[in-house]
Design a protein around this motif. Structure first.
Motif, PDB file in Angstrom:
ATOM      1  N   UNK A 234      15.942  40.251  29.584  1.00 43.71           N
ATOM      2  CA  UNK A 234      17.008  40.131  28.588  1.00 43.71           C
ATOM      3  C   UNK A 234      16.378  39.672  27.281  1.00 43.71           C
ATOM      4  N   UNK A 235      16.566  40.465  26.216  1.00 42.90           N
ATOM      5  CA  UNK A 235      15.966  40.124  24.915  1.00 42.90           C
ATOM      6  C   UNK A 235      14.462  39.951  25.009  1.00 42.90           C
ATOM      7  N   UNK A 236      13.827  40.617  25.986  1.00 41.63           N
ATOM      8  CA  UNK A 236      12.387  40.440  26.180  1.00 41.63           C
ATOM      9  C   UNK A 236      12.045  39.220  27.029  1.00 41.63           C
ATOM     10  N   UNK A 237      13.050  38.451  27.444  1.00 46.02           N
ATOM     11  CA  UNK A 237      12.801  37.272  28.300  1.00 46.02           C
ATOM     12  C   UNK A 237      12.839  37.710  29.755  1.00 46.02           C
ATOM     13  N   UNK A 238      11.693  37.529  30.428  1.00 43.08           N
ATOM     14  CA  UNK A 238      11.552  38.103  31.769  1.00 43.08           C
ATOM     15  C   UNK A 238      11.740  37.076  32.881  1.00 43.08           C
ATOM     16  N   UNK A 239      12.246  37.575  33.989  1.00 45.19           N
ATOM     17  CA  UNK A 239      12.315  36.766  35.215  1.00 45.19           C
ATOM     18  C   UNK A 239      10.902  36.740  35.811  1.00 45.19           C
ATOM     19  N   UNK A 240      10.454  35.594  36.354  1.00 50.19           N
ATOM     20  CA  UNK A 240       9.108  35.562  36.952  1.00 50.19           C
ATOM     21  C   UNK A 240       8.918  36.688  37.978  1.00 50.19           C
ATOM     22  N   UNK A 241       7.760  37.378  37.895  1.00 54.24           N
ATOM     23  CA  UNK A 241       7.488  38.545  38.748  1.00 54.24           C
ATOM     24  C   UNK A 241       7.672  38.255  40.228  1.00 54.24           C
ATOM     25  N   UNK A 242       7.223  37.086  40.635  1.00 61.66           N
ATOM     26  CA  UNK A 242       7.233  36.767  42.073  1.00 61.66           C
ATOM     27  C   UNK A 242       8.640  36.903  42.670  1.00 61.66           C
ATOM     28  N   UNK A 243       9.672  36.577  41.881  1.00 66.31           N
ATOM     29  CA  UNK A 243      11.046  36.621  42.404  1.00 66.31           C
ATOM     30  C   UNK A 243      11.512  38.055  42.639  1.00 66.31           C
ATOM     31  N   UNK A 244      10.828  39.016  41.996  1.00 69.98           N
ATOM     32  CA  UNK A 244      11.208  40.422  42.151  1.00 69.98           C
ATOM     33  C   UNK A 244      10.319  41.113  43.187  1.00 69.98           C
ATOM     34  N   UNK A 245       9.333  40.361  43.729  1.00 68.76           N
ATOM     35  CA  UNK A 245       8.307  40.979  44.582  1.00 68.76           C
ATOM     36  C   UNK A 245       8.822  41.324  45.975  1.00 68.76           C
ATOM     37  N   UNK A 246       9.908  40.633  46.404  1.00 67.74           N
ATOM     38  CA  UNK A 246      10.396  40.868  47.765  1.00 67.74           C
ATOM     39  C   UNK A 246       9.539  40.166  48.819  1.00 67.74           C
ATOM     40  N   UNK A 247       8.493  39.463  48.403  1.00 67.56           N
ATOM     41  CA  UNK A 247       7.594  38.787  49.339  1.00 67.56           C
ATOM     42  C   UNK A 247       8.108  37.364  49.572  1.00 67.56           C
TER      43      UNK A 247
END
Ligand code: SAH
Length: 224
Positions: A186-199
């Motif tokens: 959002x507005x270039x503000x990203x959610x930490x990658x790890x939370x999207x990793x599914x791991x």
């Protein structure tokens, strides 16, 4: 659990229990919250529950008789684990105290108003006094709602995901990790990658580390 809240201003206490989690807890039959309107049980002609302070000075004092009558009446119906008075000079409400109270069956919470209650109520009728913080409210109703909310949400079955109360701040002396939801950016503000990793293992490890870091930064006193 059954909670009776004794107050001279019942309207002040009703809304927190009429919505969301606290409402559902009652609908599911896990908890009953009964608001007792002290004025209905006033013994004076004008239905007052307070009077001037002996010795003079500003502010009214809640009388012992209507409170004693009500507590006795309630005690004739069930055995109470605690009869709590909300008081700024009481034991401070903490997560650990909420955990203890969530194991109880029947509670009375007495709300003070004006200058507070006749001291003999505190000496003879109350088993515990709880403060929600070092500041003075105009009445105990908001404090009673805070205490009841903190306690009720811990009872198994109240939160839809029971583990969720365990991952909140102050359980295990840690602050909760940050949480995110959609959109992932959002507005270039990203959610930490790890939370999207599914791991899941990595996610748990990240959350735990975040909890530790946050606690060290914001509340190092909890780690002692
Ligand atoms: N004269 C009292 C304050 C009375 S405030 C004193 O100086 O200590 C009126 C009522 O509000 C109290 O009787 C109590 O029931 C409630 N109350 C006020 N502040 C509170 C707090 N921090 N925690 C719990 N109850 C509080």
């Amino acid at each position: 659990m059954h909670i009776d809240i004794i107050t001279c201003l019942p309207r002040l206490i009703e809304s927190p229990f009429s919505d969301s989690i606290l409402k559902r807890a009652q609908a599911k039959g896990i908890v009953t919250v009964n608001v007792v309107d002290l004025r209905q049980y006033a013994t004076t002609k004008h239905k007052t529950t307070d009077d001037y302070a002996f010795g003079g000075g500003a502010g009214m004092v809640m009388m012992i008789e209507p409170i004693d009558n009500r507590i006795n009446h309630l005690k004739s119906q069930r055995v109470y684990d605690e009869i709590i008075y909300t008081s700024p000079d009481g034991e401070k409400l903490t997560q650990s105290l909420a955990n203890q109270l969530s194991l109880k069956q029947n509670l009375i919470i007495l709300c003070g108003h004006y200058k507070g209650v006749d001291e003999r109520v505190r000496e003879h009728l109350i088993t515990r006094e709880i403060s929600i913080g070092d500041y003075v409210l105009s009445g105990g109703e908001l404090a009673a709602a805070v205490i009841a909310d903190a306690v009720i949400r811990l009872i198994p079955g109240v939160l839809s995901d029971e583990t969720s109360a365990l991952s909140d701040s102050f359980q295990d002396h840690l602050i909760a990790p940050p949480v995110y939801t959609r959109p992932a950016e959002y507005n270039g503000w990203k959610v930490p990658d790890v939370l999207l990793s599914g791991h899941q293992a990595n996610i748990e490890e990240w959350r735990h580390n975040q909890s530790l870091e946050r606690t060290q930064k914001r509340r190092p006193d909890l780690l002692k």
